[in-house]
Motif scaffolding. Sequence first.
Motif, short mmCIF file in Angstrom:
data_model
loop_
_atom_site.label_atom_id
_atom_site.label_comp_id
_atom_site.label_asym_id
_atom_site.label_seq_id
_atom_site.Cartn_x
_atom_site.Cartn_y
_atom_site.Cartn_z
N ALA A 85 0.83 -1.20 0.00
CA ALA A 85 0.00 0.00 0.00
C ALA A 85 0.87 1.25 0.00
CB ALA A 85 -0.94 0.00 1.20
N ASN A 86 1.95 1.24 0.77
CA ASN A 86 2.86 2.38 0.80
C ASN A 86 3.51 2.61 -0.56
OD1 ASN A 86 4.38 4.45 2.39
ND2 ASN A 86 6.05 3.25 1.54
N SER A 132 -7.38 2.39 -3.96
CA SER A 132 -8.00 1.07 -4.01
C SER A 132 -6.94 0.10 -4.52
CB SER A 132 -9.20 1.10 -4.96
OG SER A 132 -9.69 -0.20 -5.17
N ILE A 133 -6.70 -0.96 -3.75
CA ILE A 133 -5.64 -1.90 -4.12
C ILE A 133 -6.21 -3.31 -4.18
CG2 ILE A 133 -3.38 -2.85 -3.50
CD1 ILE A 133 -2.94 -0.26 -1.85
N SER A 134 -5.94 -3.97 -5.30
CA SER A 134 -6.27 -5.39 -5.43
C SER A 134 -4.98 -6.17 -5.23
CB SER A 134 -6.84 -5.69 -6.82
OG SER A 134 -8.05 -5.00 -7.01
N PHE A 135 -4.96 -7.04 -4.22
CA PHE A 135 -3.80 -7.88 -3.94
C PHE A 135 -4.00 -9.19 -4.70
CE2 PHE A 135 -4.10 -4.90 -0.47
CZ PHE A 135 -2.79 -4.48 -0.32
N LEU A 136 -3.16 -9.43 -5.69
CA LEU A 136 -3.35 -10.55 -6.60
C LEU A 136 -2.33 -11.67 -6.43
CD1 LEU A 136 -3.98 -8.21 -9.61
CD2 LEU A 136 -5.72 -9.44 -8.32
N GLY A 137 -1.27 -11.41 -5.72
CA GLY A 137 -0.22 -12.40 -5.51
C GLY A 137 0.61 -11.99 -4.32
N ALA A 148 -4.15 7.88 -10.95
CA ALA A 148 -3.01 7.09 -11.42
C ALA A 148 -3.30 5.61 -11.18
CB ALA A 148 -1.73 7.49 -10.68
N ILE A 149 -2.69 4.78 -12.00
CA ILE A 149 -2.74 3.34 -11.78
C ILE A 149 -1.32 2.88 -11.50
CG2 ILE A 149 -2.56 2.80 -14.25
CD1 ILE A 149 -4.35 0.30 -13.59
N VAL A 150 -1.18 2.03 -10.51
CA VAL A 150 0.13 1.51 -10.12
C VAL A 150 0.08 -0.02 -10.19
CG1 VAL A 150 1.88 1.40 -8.30
CG2 VAL A 150 0.49 3.47 -8.57
N LEU A 151 1.03 -0.60 -10.91
CA LEU A 151 1.13 -2.05 -11.01
C LEU A 151 2.41 -2.50 -10.34
CD1 LEU A 151 0.12 -2.56 -14.76
CD2 LEU A 151 -1.33 -2.79 -12.73
N ILE A 160 1.49 -8.75 -8.64
CA ILE A 160 1.37 -8.83 -7.18
C ILE A 160 0.21 -7.96 -6.70
CG2 ILE A 160 2.57 -8.45 -4.98
CD1 ILE A 160 3.82 -10.65 -6.82
N ALA A 161 0.11 -6.75 -7.25
CA ALA A 161 -0.95 -5.83 -6.85
C ALA A 161 -1.22 -4.83 -7.95
CB ALA A 161 -0.56 -5.10 -5.57
N GLU A 162 -2.46 -4.37 -7.96
CA GLU A 162 -2.88 -3.28 -8.86
C GLU A 162 -3.55 -2.24 -7.99
OE1 GLU A 162 -6.24 -2.31 -12.21
OE2 GLU A 162 -5.43 -4.33 -12.15
N GLY A 163 -3.08 -1.02 -8.08
CA GLY A 163 -3.64 0.05 -7.27
C GLY A 163 -4.13 1.20 -8.11
N ARG A 164 -5.27 1.73 -7.72
CA ARG A 164 -5.80 2.96 -8.30
C ARG A 164 -5.65 4.03 -7.23
NH1 ARG A 164 -8.71 2.55 -13.52
NH2 ARG A 164 -8.35 0.38 -14.03
#
Length: 158
Positions: A76-77, A101-106, A130-133, A143-147
């Motif tokens: 998240a940080n 908003s973060i989706s934890f995928l791995g 922004a989108i962060v991968l 591992i994660a996708e964050g908006r």
Amino acid sequence: MEEGKEFLQLNKEEAESVSRLTIHPHRLGFQCSFYEDFALRGIRVDSVQRGFVSCTFRVPPRLTDKSGNLATGAVANLVDEVGGAIVHVEGLTMNVSVDMSISFLGTAKLNDELQITSKVLGRRGSYSGAIVLVRNKVTGELIAEGRHSLFDKHGSKL
């Protein structure tokens, strides 16, 4: 409540370790804060383009949980910091995070090398998105996708 207090209690070895720490006062604008140093030490910026940044980060022991995985708070940080950096304008105060908003995928393990990319999704007035991968750089696993949504009181242009 008592169970929570007990969980947070340090054992003798941990208490001695903490007591040996020396934390000097932060000199704003001249050096990283303890928080920045702890959370971001080791991140490397690989590529910067207008509206896009790519970084590499090796998972250090200090950011792993009891299972040896990169802690969700550390993810998240990273989403917050790298997502905020993409819309920051040098010389102005940092934007304020409005929503994340973060989706934890791995999961990422100790010493895994991660690729963290951030891309501006858009801007309307003082509001940016922004989108962060966060990916495992070797396997490509997401591992994660964050908006990340931010507000800029200056209304700067990207």
